[in-house]
Design a protein around this motif. Structure first.
Motif, short mmCIF file in Angstrom:
data_model
loop_
_atom_site.label_atom_id
_atom_site.label_comp_id
_atom_site.label_asym_id
_atom_site.label_seq_id
_atom_site.Cartn_x
_atom_site.Cartn_y
_atom_site.Cartn_z
N GLN A 200 0.83 -1.20 0.00
CA GLN A 200 0.00 0.00 0.00
C GLN A 200 0.87 1.27 0.00
OE1 GLN A 200 -2.82 -0.09 3.18
NE2 GLN A 200 -3.66 1.92 2.74
N LYS A 201 1.93 1.26 0.80
CA LYS A 201 2.84 2.42 0.83
C LYS A 201 3.54 2.60 -0.51
CE LYS A 201 3.76 2.34 5.81
NZ LYS A 201 4.77 2.10 6.88
N PHE A 202 3.96 1.49 -1.11
CA PHE A 202 4.55 1.58 -2.46
C PHE A 202 3.55 2.24 -3.42
CE2 PHE A 202 7.41 -2.28 -1.58
CZ PHE A 202 8.55 -1.50 -1.45
N TYR A 203 2.32 1.78 -3.36
CA TYR A 203 1.28 2.28 -4.28
C TYR A 203 1.06 3.78 -4.12
CZ TYR A 203 -3.40 3.52 -5.82
OH TYR A 203 -4.47 4.17 -6.37
N TYR A 204 0.91 4.24 -2.87
CA TYR A 204 0.62 5.65 -2.64
C TYR A 204 1.71 6.56 -3.18
CZ TYR A 204 -3.35 4.54 0.40
OH TYR A 204 -4.55 4.11 0.90
N SER A 205 2.95 6.12 -3.15
CA SER A 205 4.05 6.90 -3.73
C SER A 205 4.13 6.70 -5.23
CB SER A 205 5.37 6.49 -3.08
OG SER A 205 5.37 6.75 -1.70
N ALA A 206 4.00 5.46 -5.68
CA ALA A 206 4.17 5.13 -7.09
C ALA A 206 3.14 5.80 -7.97
CB ALA A 206 4.11 3.62 -7.28
N VAL A 207 1.90 5.93 -7.49
CA VAL A 207 0.86 6.48 -8.34
C VAL A 207 1.15 7.94 -8.71
CG1 VAL A 207 -0.67 7.24 -6.45
CG2 VAL A 207 -1.65 6.63 -8.67
N ILE A 208 1.79 8.68 -7.81
CA ILE A 208 2.14 10.07 -8.13
C ILE A 208 3.20 10.09 -9.23
CG2 ILE A 208 2.98 12.26 -7.19
CD1 ILE A 208 2.12 11.29 -4.42
#
Length: 225
Positions: A200-208
């Motif tokens: 989830q943490k990867f996703y929140y950064s990666a999406v930006i």
């Protein structure tokens, strides 16, 4: 938190949070959630990036010959697949190899990377503003209901994650998801050791990062009429 094309991923996270409260952690469905989020996020990002690359190939502002690293790609398989492969996230003798430089080189190298960074800063600020607005709306409801308390705490945690996320962090987060998707694809049972919260943490950064990358590629194609 993400743009509309990634709304389904936000729904998946919400469903996990709901199931986490009612389903025992040792149940198989809960153990599969990190893998599902990994596959879903990485595949969604791949789909969008490849689409932007294909739109660029179909209608570039400048001739493709202006991009020698793209012109040099062989025709043995689709160019978009070869281009996407330049976003490198793989295991190299047990060491994670995460590198996007060859992808930037396709579009001009440092100048293109700078454009991606600029778009990242804009999207990063917009994301923080959206989160801050949600926190403000929830703050008056804290203490009235357990769900409001949970949502408020979640948005505060999300704000911390995004505030601390640099361009390099976001780039690495995306490539880390790509690498982990490959691990899961090759060994679904044992290919992932990360928790759902890790992914989830990867996703929140990666999406930006991915949104910024999409915008930068789109700027190189002829605008839609």
């Amino acid at each position: 938190m993400s743009n509309s094309q990634y709304h389904e991923l936000d729904k998946l996270i919400k469903e996990y949070e709901e199931d986490y409260r009612t389903i025992k952690s040792e149940r198989l469905i809960m153990k599969n959630y990190p893998k599902v989020l990994t596959m879903s996020a990485a595949s969604s990002f791949e789909y969008q990036i490849k689409n932007r690359c294909q739109e660029f190939l179909d209608s570039p502002i400048l001739p493709i010959t202006s991009y020698p690293n793209i012109s040099a790609l062989k025709s043995k398989k689709p160019k978009v697949d070869q281009m996407f492969a330049k976003l490198e996230g793989y295991d190299d003798n047990g060491i994670e190899h995460l590198d996007a430089e060859k992808f930037y080189d396709l579009f001009g190298g440092q100048a293109f990377k700078t454009e991606v960074k600029n778009n990242f800063l804009i999207e990063h600020l917009a994301t923080l503003e959206r989160i801050t607005a949600k926190i403000a709306g929830l703050s008056a409801l804290v203490g009235e209901d357990e769900q409001y308390d949970f949502d408020y705490a979640k948005q505060c945690d999300l704000k911390d994650i995004v505030e601390q996320c640099s361009f390099d962090d976001a780039e690495k987060a995306y490539l880390s998801l790509k690498l982990r998707r490959n691990r899961v694809a090759h060994d679904y049972i044992n290919g992932l050791s990360d928790t759902f919260e890790d992914i989830q943490k990867f996703y929140y950064s990666a999406v930006i990062y991915v949104v910024a990358l999409e915008q930068s590629i789109s700027a190189l194609k002829t605008p839609d009429m």
